[in-house]
Motif scaffolding. Sequence first.
Motif, PDB file in Angstrom:
ATOM      1  N   LYS A   3      46.861   2.926  64.421  1.00  0.00           N
ATOM      2  CA  LYS A   3      46.158   3.552  65.547  1.00  0.00           C
ATOM      3  C   LYS A   3      46.875   4.815  66.003  1.00  0.00           C
ATOM      4  CE  LYS A   3      43.848  -0.557  67.224  1.00  0.00           C
ATOM      5  NZ  LYS A   3      43.636  -1.469  68.346  1.00  0.00           N
ATOM      6  N   LEU A   4      48.175   4.795  65.978  1.00  0.00           N
ATOM      7  CA  LEU A   4      48.946   5.976  66.352  1.00  0.00           C
ATOM      8  C   LEU A   4      48.733   7.095  65.330  1.00  0.00           C
ATOM      9  CD1 LEU A   4      50.929   7.327  68.287  1.00  0.00           C
ATOM     10  CD2 LEU A   4      52.796   6.245  67.014  1.00  0.00           C
ATOM     11  N   VAL A   5      48.705   6.742  64.055  1.00  0.00           N
ATOM     12  CA  VAL A   5      48.440   7.733  63.015  1.00  0.00           C
ATOM     13  C   VAL A   5      47.036   8.310  63.198  1.00  0.00           C
ATOM     14  CG1 VAL A   5      48.107   8.061  60.520  1.00  0.00           C
ATOM     15  CG2 VAL A   5      50.083   6.776  61.365  1.00  0.00           C
ATOM     16  N   ALA A   6      46.062   7.462  63.454  1.00  0.00           N
ATOM     17  CA  ALA A   6      44.688   7.939  63.674  1.00  0.00           C
ATOM     18  C   ALA A   6      44.629   8.867  64.881  1.00  0.00           C
ATOM     19  CB  ALA A   6      43.747   6.753  63.861  1.00  0.00           C
ATOM     20  N   PHE A   7      45.337   8.523  65.933  1.00  0.00           N
ATOM     21  CA  PHE A   7      45.403   9.364  67.134  1.00  0.00           C
ATOM     22  C   PHE A   7      45.905  10.766  66.777  1.00  0.00           C
ATOM     23  CE2 PHE A   7      48.425  10.806  70.481  1.00  0.00           C
ATOM     24  CZ  PHE A   7      47.522  11.056  71.511  1.00  0.00           C
ATOM     25  N   LEU A   8      46.926  10.835  65.961  1.00  0.00           N
ATOM     26  CA  LEU A   8      47.499  12.125  65.565  1.00  0.00           C
ATOM     27  C   LEU A   8      46.563  12.887  64.629  1.00  0.00           C
ATOM     28  CD1 LEU A   8      51.145  10.874  65.098  1.00  0.00           C
ATOM     29  CD2 LEU A   8      50.322  12.420  66.895  1.00  0.00           C
ATOM     30  N   VAL A   9      45.918  12.177  63.715  1.00  0.00           N
ATOM     31  CA  VAL A   9      44.953  12.817  62.817  1.00  0.00           C
ATOM     32  C   VAL A   9      43.794  13.382  63.633  1.00  0.00           C
ATOM     33  CG1 VAL A   9      43.269  12.387  60.979  1.00  0.00           C
ATOM     34  CG2 VAL A   9      45.600  11.507  60.766  1.00  0.00           C
ATOM     35  N   ASN A  10      43.352  12.650  64.637  1.00  0.00           N
ATOM     36  CA  ASN A  10      42.271  13.133  65.499  1.00  0.00           C
ATOM     37  C   ASN A  10      42.660  14.398  66.255  1.00  0.00           C
ATOM     38  OD1 ASN A  10      40.467  11.151  64.778  1.00  0.00           O
ATOM     39  ND2 ASN A  10      41.010   9.797  66.467  1.00  0.00           N
ATOM     40  N   GLN A  11      43.946  14.617  66.407  1.00  0.00           N
ATOM     41  CA  GLN A  11      44.409  15.830  67.088  1.00  0.00           C
ATOM     42  C   GLN A  11      44.710  16.964  66.118  1.00  0.00           C
ATOM     43  OE1 GLN A  11      46.862  15.824  70.572  1.00  0.00           O
ATOM     44  NE2 GLN A  11      46.893  13.602  70.574  1.00  0.00           N
ATOM     45  N   GLY A  12      44.551  16.728  64.815  1.00  0.00           N
ATOM     46  CA  GLY A  12      44.697  17.816  63.867  1.00  0.00           C
ATOM     47  C   GLY A  12      45.771  17.656  62.815  1.00  0.00           C
ATOM     48  N   ALA A  13      46.507  16.567  62.841  1.00  0.00           N
ATOM     49  CA  ALA A  13      47.561  16.366  61.840  1.00  0.00           C
ATOM     50  C   ALA A  13      46.966  15.886  60.528  1.00  0.00           C
ATOM     51  CB  ALA A  13      48.561  15.326  62.342  1.00  0.00           C
ATOM     52  N   ASN A  14      47.624  16.216  59.409  1.00  0.00           N
ATOM     53  CA  ASN A  14      47.205  15.591  58.159  1.00  0.00           C
ATOM     54  C   ASN A  14      47.842  14.199  58.121  1.00  0.00           C
ATOM     55  OD1 ASN A  14      49.834  15.693  56.902  1.00  0.00           O
ATOM     56  ND2 ASN A  14      49.463  17.841  56.433  1.00  0.00           N
ATOM     57  N   VAL A  15      47.392  13.366  57.209  1.00  0.00           N
ATOM     58  CA  VAL A  15      47.833  11.963  57.189  1.00  0.00           C
ATOM     59  C   VAL A  15      49.340  11.845  56.985  1.00  0.00           C
ATOM     60  CG1 VAL A  15      47.596   9.738  56.019  1.00  0.00           C
ATOM     61  CG2 VAL A  15      45.576  11.118  56.450  1.00  0.00           C
ATOM     62  N   ALA A  16      49.883  12.649  56.093  1.00  0.00           N
ATOM     63  CA  ALA A  16      51.324  12.552  55.824  1.00  0.00           C
ATOM     64  C   ALA A  16      52.147  12.929  57.055  1.00  0.00           C
ATOM     65  CB  ALA A  16      51.699  13.451  54.646  1.00  0.00           C
TER      66      ALA A  16
END
Length: 148
Positions: A3-16
């Motif tokens: 969920k934290l990774v998804a939160f960051l991806v939703n803000q523009g980060a790539n998965v890695a």
Amino acid sequence: MRKLVAFLVNQGANVADAADIAQASMIKAYQRWGEIQHPKPWVYTVAARALVRKISEVREDLFEEVPEPTSLFPRPDAVGEWECQQEALRVLDGLPIRQRQVLAWTYSGFTPSEIAQQIGMNPEAVRASLKKARRAAAEKVRQCEEGQ
């Protein structure tokens, strides 16, 4: 972590990058566990700030690749699901940064009051940004559907 990774991806980060930032944020939480009053908002705030620092670095990704199976992408047969998520990210990517930020916090289960407290905004301003973001995202989806 997911969920934290998804939160960051939703803000523009790539998965890695999202996975790296999430891991570092959880390590910081572990190191300060005795001091933290509210762990979830604390970790999300630390991660969001780390992402802002990461985004401010000048670096280009030449292309996006379909990720290899990992603990964050465990099923190779989930490529269709991944493609849908990528389309949603393209819609989010076109939003102003504040609207995208508020949507990411909302998707992660935070209320406007909690978001306001974490990012230093007035709750009414958070609600207004959220309303604008939802309208803009809905309009972008409509345009995409009409174009296809």
